[in-house]
Scaffold this active site. Structure first.
Site, PDB file in Angstrom:
ATOM      1  N   CYS A  85       0.679  -1.291  -0.119  1.00  0.00           N
ATOM      2  CA  CYS A  85       0.033  -0.012  -0.095  1.00  0.00           C
ATOM      3  C   CYS A  85       0.663   1.176   0.144  1.00  0.00           C
ATOM      4  O   CYS A  85       0.414   2.500  -0.281  1.00  0.00           O
ATOM      5  CB  CYS A  85      -0.999   0.018   1.048  1.00  0.00           C
ATOM      6  SG  CYS A  85      -2.144  -1.340   1.219  1.00  0.00           S
ATOM      7  N   HIS A 322      -9.144   2.877  -2.572  1.00  0.00           N
ATOM      8  CA  HIS A 322      -7.957   2.467  -2.280  1.00  0.00           C
ATOM      9  C   HIS A 322      -7.397   1.554  -3.447  1.00  0.00           C
ATOM     10  O   HIS A 322      -7.266   0.450  -3.326  1.00  0.00           O
ATOM     11  CB  HIS A 322      -7.797   2.145  -0.821  1.00  0.00           C
ATOM     12  CG  HIS A 322      -6.579   1.595  -0.503  1.00  0.00           C
ATOM     13  ND1 HIS A 322      -5.133   2.016  -0.961  1.00  0.00           N
ATOM     14  CD2 HIS A 322      -6.102   1.145   0.780  1.00  0.00           C
ATOM     15  CE1 HIS A 322      -4.083   1.509  -0.362  1.00  0.00           C
ATOM     16  NE2 HIS A 322      -4.679   1.063   0.940  1.00  0.00           N
TER      17      HIS A 322
END
Length: 369
Positions: A85, A322
């Site tokens: 991430c 995301h």
């Protein structure tokens, strides 16, 4: 580090399986690379390299494939970065470190919709994800890990609901036009919506029975890309930009990976002598409302109170989505819009940070120049 971000763009962000369900990584990244290169055409500098973060793509060096698809020329190389991430922000830090006398285009891309299924040789079924740690170490999925963070730091459901509502409200109120490159006929993010307190309160726990984290308090799996242009500070003389003051990547307890931005930001501040009070805008990848509230609390910030106006002021991943490999570059793009495009004074500071599966954090401090 002596490098400056002089352009920043992104695609709209789509929920996986919906807006961009048929688009590959290069389909998403190429239009943004081409747009950023066009934004910088007047500088007269060659593109030295393309660095793109990516987590779940097909391999084959997504950055090089995307650079070719963008028409940047066969002489422009590419490298793909996987720091989960934090990949997009890690790619920006690597680009700032490596730029020499031209431009580096750095960012990230994720097409969760078209990510291949992976199967160990001889196995009957694909596996869900690769391990973030070796055997014998904690390796929780992100939802339960965020729930553990909420328990440890006493982040209650009402505070999480309030933060998620604010993220969506801010995204709905924001104008992203200048930073968005339309893709497949879409020019707006898919997910932001008005959230009612009563609706959020009725949602059940999503990861742990009796827990506080629900689907409404979690960032969705998403598709998207974001790219910035980086040039050496020594070649300045062009448009306003964001100088990278310092960056850091750190490890933390893999059982609580969401905590990673805290030590990463603390390291950046130690390196620069700056304090959080000096920072005008803080953009964090909002993996979960509980995770953001734990991190901001750990840094001594009141995200729902006195410090709220400068934390993700245009909303964040809870509202926008995301796209794992891209989100770290999305927050830099948001900083660029919030500080450079808005005409913030020279010397204004902005901070970007992300948590990383496996127990890591990445952060960067920028200054308007």
């Amino acid at each position: 580090m002596s490098a400056v971000v002089v352009a920043a763009r992104r695609t709209p962000i789509g929920t996986a399986g919906h807006a961009f369900k048929g688009l590959t990584c290069e389909d998403l990244a190429a239009p943004v690379l081409a747009a950023v290169a066009a934004d910088c055409a007047g500088l007269g500098l060659p593109v030295e390299d393309v660095l793109l973060g990516n987590c779940m793509g097909p391999g084959g060096n997504v950055a090089r494939v995307s650079a070719l698809a963008a028409g940047l020329g066969t002489e422009v190389p590419g490298a793909t970065v996987d720091r989960q991430c934090g990949s997009g922000l890690a790619a920006v830090l690597l680009g700032a470190r490596g730029v020499q006398d031209g431009l580096v285009l750095a960012g990230g891309v994720e097409s969760a919709s078209t990510a291949p299924l992976r199967t160990h040789r001889g196995a009957a079924e694909p596996y869900g994800r690769a391990p973030f740690t070796p055997r014998g170490h904690p390796d929780p999925d992100m939802g339960p890990a965020a729930e553990a963070l909420a328990v440890k730091y006493a982040i209650g459901r009402e505070h999480q609901d309030a933060y998620a509502r604010r993220s969506h409200a801010r995204a709905l109120a924001a104008d992203f036009t200048a930073e968005i490159v339309p893709v497949a006929g879409r020019a707006a993010d898919q997910r932001p919506r008005p959230l009612r307190a009563g609706t959020l309160a009725r949602l059940p726990a999503a990861f742990v029975p009796g827990g506080t984290i629900t689907a409404g308090l979690s960032s969705p799996v998403s598709d998207g890309a974001a790219v910035v242009a980086i040039l050496p500070a020594a070649s300045r003389g062009g448009p306003p930009g964001l100088r990278l003051v310092a960056g850091a990547v750190v490890g933390c307890d893999p059982e609580l990976p969401g905590w990673g931005p805290v030590p990463a930001i603390e390291r950046v501040l130690r390196r620069t002598g700056a304090s959080l009070g000096d920072v005008a805008v803080i953009e964090l990848v909002e993996a979960f409302a509980a995770q953001v509230l734990a991190v901001t609390g750990g840094l001594g910030l009141d995200a729902l109170g006195a410090d709220g106006d400068r934390i993700c002021p245009g909303g964040g991943s809870l509202a926008l989505g995301h796209p794992w490999g891209a989100s770290g570059a999305v927050v830099v793009t948001r900083l660029f819009t919030g500080l450079v495009r808005s005409g913030a004074p020279r010397g204004t500071l902005g901070l970007a940070g992300a948590a990383v599966g496996g127990g890591m954090g990445v952060a960067a401090l920028f200054e308007v120049v």
